[in-house]
Motif scaffolding. Structure first.
Motif, PDB file in Angstrom:
ATOM      1  N   TYR A   1       1.128   5.501  12.307  1.00 17.20           N
ATOM      2  CA  TYR A   1       0.757   4.085  12.204  1.00 17.20           C
ATOM      3  C   TYR A   1      -0.214   3.879  11.034  1.00 17.20           C
ATOM      4  O   TYR A   1      -0.039   2.970  10.223  1.00 17.20           O
ATOM      5  CB  TYR A   1       0.123   3.606  13.521  1.00 17.20           C
ATOM      6  CG  TYR A   1      -0.427   2.207  13.418  1.00 17.20           C
ATOM      7  CD1 TYR A   1       0.380   1.113  13.703  1.00 17.20           C
ATOM      8  CD2 TYR A   1      -1.735   1.979  13.006  1.00 17.20           C
ATOM      9  CE1 TYR A   1      -0.107  -0.179  13.585  1.00 17.20           C
ATOM     10  CE2 TYR A   1      -2.223   0.690  12.881  1.00 17.20           C
ATOM     11  CZ  TYR A   1      -1.414  -0.380  13.172  1.00 17.20           C
ATOM     12  OH  TYR A   1      -1.907  -1.659  13.035  1.00 17.20           O
TER      13      TYR A   1
ATOM     14  N   HIS B   1       0.226   1.389   7.972  1.00 14.83           N
ATOM     15  CA  HIS B   1      -0.534   0.140   8.025  1.00 14.83           C
ATOM     16  C   HIS B   1      -1.969   0.213   7.517  1.00 14.83           C
ATOM     17  O   HIS B   1      -2.613  -0.818   7.364  1.00 14.83           O
ATOM     18  CB  HIS B   1      -0.540  -0.391   9.458  1.00 14.83           C
ATOM     19  CG  HIS B   1       0.825  -0.672   9.980  1.00 14.83           C
ATOM     20  ND1 HIS B   1       1.605  -1.724   9.542  1.00 14.83           N
ATOM     21  CD2 HIS B   1       1.586  -0.021  10.887  1.00 14.83           C
ATOM     22  CE1 HIS B   1       2.756  -1.710  10.162  1.00 14.83           C
ATOM     23  NE2 HIS B   1       2.779  -0.681  10.981  1.00 14.83           N
TER      24      HIS B   1
ATOM     25  N   PRO C   1      -2.658  -5.925  10.569  1.00 11.82           N
ATOM     26  CA  PRO C   1      -3.564  -5.249   9.630  1.00 11.82           C
ATOM     27  C   PRO C   1      -3.957  -6.075   8.405  1.00 11.82           C
ATOM     28  O   PRO C   1      -5.079  -5.984   7.934  1.00 11.82           O
ATOM     29  CB  PRO C   1      -2.788  -3.993   9.215  1.00 11.82           C
ATOM     30  CG  PRO C   1      -1.754  -3.795  10.256  1.00 11.82           C
ATOM     31  CD  PRO C   1      -1.452  -5.145  10.813  1.00 11.82           C
TER      32      PRO C   1
END
Length: 180
Positions: free
Chosen positions: A71, A75, A147
């Protein structure tokens, strides 16, 4: 896939990982590979290989940590020092689970059209403990749901954690990078 010059905070290199593999120390090698992400930004495909390896070895916690790393590769990274309010001051009475399960709201300084705080969702990964006890302070990683809305964060900024309206903790940003 790992560049030969990558060294983690403990001085471990890919050569060290190879030595553990030569001795069939698969779990140790996996842990070391996960920690090698401090010296470079691994691609998602690298994390996919580690996730598959962890799952084949039935290491659920290691697979979860690798999913978190994946992740962050995609991001971006948000690291902070989180200080939870003690229960006597209205804080949580139960620990924050450390494996990215809790998804509280965060005031990162954005405002709605009406001028109210625009609270955003982010998961919490406590480092290195399995949980952060009520009233404790410790390092955490945050996984924002959006994000790009966190891009303005800089080291030293303070954000607040909420579960509903009351503030339950404050987090001082240590790192906010590559958020998109």
């Amino acid at each position: 896939m790992v560049p030969a010059d990558v060294v983690n905070e403990a001085g471990v290199t890919v050569v060290d990982v190879g030595e553990y593999l030569d001795h069939d120390e698969w779990e140790v090698a996996l842990d070391l590979l996960v920690d090698l992400n401090t010296g470079w930004r691994p691609p998602a495909a690298w994390w996919d290989l580690l996730i598959n390896s962890a799952e084949l070895m039935l290491l659920a916690d290691a697979a979860a940590r690798c999913r978190w790393g994946r992740y962050e590769s995609i991001h971006g990274i948000v690291r902070a020092e989180l200080r939870l309010l003690p229960p006597t001051e209205g804080g949580r009475r139960t620990p924050i689970p450390g494996k990215g399960i809790l998804r509280p709201l965060w005031d990162v300084g954005r405002r709605t059209a009406a001028g109210d705080p625009d609270l955003l969702v982010a998961r919490i990964w406590a480092e290195p403990a399995p949980a952060l006890p009520p009233g404790a302070t410790g390092p955490v990683r945050l996984g924002p749901l959006s994000p790009a809305l966190w891009r303005h964060l800089q080291p030293g900024m303070t954000i607040t954690m909420h579960e509903g309206r009351p503030v339950l903790g404050t987090a001082s940003i240590i790192e906010a990078s590559n958020l998109h």
